[in-house]
Write a protein that holds these residues in place. Structure first.
Motif, PDB file in Angstrom:
ATOM      1  N   PRO A  13       0.797  -1.228   0.000  1.00 54.56           N
ATOM      2  CA  PRO A  13       0.000   0.000   0.000  1.00 54.56           C
ATOM      3  C   PRO A  13       0.829   1.277   0.000  1.00 54.56           C
ATOM      4  O   PRO A  13       1.869   1.361   0.637  1.00 54.56           O
ATOM      5  N   ASN A  14       0.321   2.231  -0.741  1.00 58.84           N
ATOM      6  CA  ASN A  14       0.846   3.586  -0.861  1.00 58.84           C
ATOM      7  C   ASN A  14       2.121   3.694  -1.679  1.00 58.84           C
ATOM      8  O   ASN A  14       2.586   4.799  -1.937  1.00 58.84           O
ATOM      9  N   LEU A  15       2.683   2.565  -2.113  1.00 56.97           N
ATOM     10  CA  LEU A  15       3.886   2.654  -2.934  1.00 56.97           C
ATOM     11  C   LEU A  15       3.589   3.180  -4.329  1.00 56.97           C
ATOM     12  O   LEU A  15       4.497   3.621  -5.035  1.00 56.97           O
ATOM     13  N   ASN A  16       2.324   3.190  -4.734  1.00 64.37           N
ATOM     14  CA  ASN A  16       1.941   3.854  -5.984  1.00 64.37           C
ATOM     15  C   ASN A  16       2.197   5.361  -5.901  1.00 64.37           C
ATOM     16  O   ASN A  16       2.288   6.029  -6.923  1.00 64.37           O
ATOM     17  N   ARG A  21       4.847  10.960  -1.922  1.00 62.91           N
ATOM     18  CA  ARG A  21       4.518  10.805  -0.507  1.00 62.91           C
ATOM     19  C   ARG A  21       5.796  10.772   0.337  1.00 62.91           C
ATOM     20  O   ARG A  21       6.656   9.921   0.141  1.00 62.91           O
ATOM     21  N   GLU A  22       5.916  11.704   1.253  1.00 64.80           N
ATOM     22  CA  GLU A  22       7.035  11.779   2.192  1.00 64.80           C
ATOM     23  C   GLU A  22       8.390  11.521   1.513  1.00 64.80           C
ATOM     24  O   GLU A  22       9.113  10.597   1.871  1.00 64.80           O
ATOM     25  N   PRO A  23       8.738  12.362   0.535  1.00 59.77           N
ATOM     26  CA  PRO A  23      10.010  12.140  -0.176  1.00 59.77           C
ATOM     27  C   PRO A  23      11.228  12.224   0.740  1.00 59.77           C
ATOM     28  O   PRO A  23      12.267  11.644   0.427  1.00 59.77           O
ATOM     29  N   GLU A  24      11.095  12.894   1.872  1.00 60.42           N
ATOM     30  CA  GLU A  24      12.212  12.960   2.816  1.00 60.42           C
ATOM     31  C   GLU A  24      12.506  11.593   3.438  1.00 60.42           C
ATOM     32  O   GLU A  24      13.613  11.330   3.908  1.00 60.42           O
ATOM     33  N   ILE A  25      11.527  10.688   3.412  1.00 59.61           N
ATOM     34  CA  ILE A  25      11.714   9.325   3.922  1.00 59.61           C
ATOM     35  C   ILE A  25      11.952   8.357   2.769  1.00 59.61           C
ATOM     36  O   ILE A  25      12.860   7.525   2.812  1.00 59.61           O
ATOM     37  N   TYR A  26      11.126   8.452   1.727  1.00 59.27           N
ATOM     38  CA  TYR A  26      11.111   7.439   0.676  1.00 59.27           C
ATOM     39  C   TYR A  26      11.821   7.865  -0.608  1.00 59.27           C
ATOM     40  O   TYR A  26      11.954   7.054  -1.524  1.00 59.27           O
ATOM     41  N   GLY A  27      12.245   9.106  -0.700  1.00 54.67           N
ATOM     42  CA  GLY A  27      12.956   9.577  -1.877  1.00 54.67           C
ATOM     43  C   GLY A  27      12.031  10.119  -2.953  1.00 54.67           C
ATOM     44  O   GLY A  27      10.811  10.148  -2.798  1.00 54.67           O
ATOM     45  N   ARG A  28      12.613  10.535  -4.061  1.00 54.25           N
ATOM     46  CA  ARG A  28      11.870  11.170  -5.145  1.00 54.25           C
ATOM     47  C   ARG A  28      11.661  10.248  -6.350  1.00 54.25           C
ATOM     48  O   ARG A  28      10.954  10.602  -7.276  1.00 54.25           O
ATOM     49  N   SER A  52      -0.191  -3.139  -5.198  1.00 53.35           N
ATOM     50  CA  SER A  52      -1.597  -3.070  -4.806  1.00 53.35           C
ATOM     51  C   SER A  52      -1.715  -2.458  -3.418  1.00 53.35           C
ATOM     52  O   SER A  52      -0.858  -2.666  -2.561  1.00 53.35           O
ATOM     53  N   ASN A  53      -2.805  -1.744  -3.236  1.00 50.33           N
ATOM     54  CA  ASN A  53      -3.159  -1.227  -1.920  1.00 50.33           C
ATOM     55  C   ASN A  53      -4.023  -2.213  -1.151  1.00 50.33           C
ATOM     56  O   ASN A  53      -4.433  -1.919  -0.026  1.00 50.33           O
ATOM     57  N   HIS A  54      -4.274  -3.379  -1.740  1.00 53.24           N
ATOM     58  CA  HIS A  54      -5.227  -4.334  -1.173  1.00 53.24           C
ATOM     59  C   HIS A  54      -4.515  -5.616  -0.737  1.00 53.24           C
ATOM     60  O   HIS A  54      -3.892  -6.306  -1.558  1.00 53.24           O
ATOM     61  N   GLU A  55      -4.656  -5.937   0.520  1.00 50.18           N
ATOM     62  CA  GLU A  55      -3.992  -7.100   1.108  1.00 50.18           C
ATOM     63  C   GLU A  55      -4.343  -8.392   0.377  1.00 50.18           C
ATOM     64  O   GLU A  55      -3.464  -9.209   0.077  1.00 50.18           O
ATOM     65  N   GLY A  56      -5.609  -8.600   0.087  1.00 54.25           N
ATOM     66  CA  GLY A  56      -6.040  -9.820  -0.587  1.00 54.25           C
ATOM     67  C   GLY A  56      -5.425  -9.970  -1.963  1.00 54.25           C
ATOM     68  O   GLY A  56      -5.096 -11.083  -2.390  1.00 54.25           O
ATOM     69  N   GLN A  57      -5.251  -8.868  -2.678  1.00 52.03           N
ATOM     70  CA  GLN A  57      -4.607  -8.934  -3.998  1.00 52.03           C
ATOM     71  C   GLN A  57      -3.164  -9.393  -3.860  1.00 52.03           C
ATOM     72  O   GLN A  57      -2.682 -10.214  -4.642  1.00 52.03           O
ATOM     73  N   LEU A  58      -2.472  -8.877  -2.856  1.00 44.91           N
ATOM     74  CA  LEU A  58      -1.086  -9.299  -2.617  1.00 44.91           C
ATOM     75  C   LEU A  58      -1.026 -10.786  -2.278  1.00 44.91           C
ATOM     76  O   LEU A  58      -0.155 -11.508  -2.770  1.00 44.91           O
ATOM     77  N   VAL A  59      -1.965 -11.262  -1.473  1.00 43.68           N
ATOM     78  CA  VAL A  59      -2.040 -12.694  -1.140  1.00 43.68           C
ATOM     79  C   VAL A  59      -2.250 -13.504  -2.415  1.00 43.68           C
ATOM     80  O   VAL A  59      -1.583 -14.529  -2.636  1.00 43.68           O
ATOM     81  N   ASP A  60      -3.148 -13.061  -3.285  1.00 42.19           N
ATOM     82  CA  ASP A  60      -3.388 -13.772  -4.546  1.00 42.19           C
ATOM     83  C   ASP A  60      -2.111 -13.856  -5.376  1.00 42.19           C
ATOM     84  O   ASP A  60      -1.806 -14.900  -5.964  1.00 42.19           O
ATOM     85  N   TRP A  61      -1.369 -12.764  -5.464  1.00 38.14           N
ATOM     86  CA  TRP A  61      -0.134 -12.771  -6.252  1.00 38.14           C
ATOM     87  C   TRP A  61       0.930 -13.666  -5.626  1.00 38.14           C
ATOM     88  O   TRP A  61       1.684 -14.317  -6.338  1.00 38.14           O
ATOM     89  N   ILE A  62       1.012 -13.686  -4.304  1.00 45.88           N
ATOM     90  CA  ILE A  62       1.959 -14.584  -3.633  1.00 45.88           C
ATOM     91  C   ILE A  62       1.594 -16.033  -3.953  1.00 45.88           C
ATOM     92  O   ILE A  62       2.461 -16.854  -4.271  1.00 45.88           O
ATOM     93  N   GLN A  63       0.320 -16.346  -3.908  1.00 46.55           N
ATOM     94  CA  GLN A  63      -0.111 -17.708  -4.241  1.00 46.55           C
ATOM     95  C   GLN A  63       0.190 -18.033  -5.704  1.00 46.55           C
ATOM     96  O   GLN A  63       0.601 -19.149  -6.029  1.00 46.55           O
ATOM     97  N   GLU A  64       0.010 -17.084  -6.584  1.00 50.20           N
ATOM     98  CA  GLU A  64       0.350 -17.271  -8.004  1.00 50.20           C
ATOM     99  C   GLU A  64       1.842 -17.570  -8.158  1.00 50.20           C
ATOM    100  O   GLU A  64       2.241 -18.400  -8.986  1.00 50.20           O
TER     101      GLU A  64
END
Length: 147
Positions: A13-16, A21-28, A52-64
């Protein structure tokens, strides 16, 4: 496992909003910049890069990834500290898992010091900004090729 290594690079989440978002922490650098960095480091491997911002989507991709990937790199973002579902999905994998963080969670707020994901990770890279992804790709390829 495929002949050409396939590396899944999953982003939580939020990596999109990376670069905004907070470039002082995560960069530009943007997430598109990170994807390009991973592809450039892939050394002939195929990169499957998703967010994805959605936990279930990440679970689906891990299972894939159980059937499609040679290794998995994951920046679970905030789900690092909260998601037993991601942990349970990751525990089903028999491939290398690299947990990757842009910042160093251990140097941040106390609630960020615990990672459920680390319990299933082969290794963890944190605090090196986007360069951590490049290192994660190289580490995953080394693990695959030395197995």
């Amino acid at each position: 496992m495929p002949e050409t290594p396939v590396l899944y690079v999953l982003n939580g989440p939020n990596l999109n909003l990376l670069g905004e978002r907070e470039p002082e922490i995560y960069g530009r650098d943007t997430l598109a910049d990170v994807q390009k960095l991973c592809e450039n480091a892939a050394d002939g491997a195929r990169i499957v890069f998703r967010q994805s911002n959605h936990e279930g989507q990440l679970v689906d991709w891990i299972q894939e990834a159980r059937k499609e990937a040679s290794a998995l790199i994951i920046n679970p973002a905030a789900y690092t500290h909260t998601s037993v579902a991601l942990l349970d999905a990751l525990k089903t994998l028999s491939i290398p898992v690299i947990e990757c963080h842009l910042s160093n969670p251990a140097a941040r707020e106390a609630f960020r010091h615990h990672s459920y994901v680390s319990l299933a990770a082969t290794g963890v890279i944190a605090g090196l900004g986007v360069q951590g992804y490049e290192l994660a790709v190289k580490a995953a390829l080394n693990l695959i090729r030395s197995a």
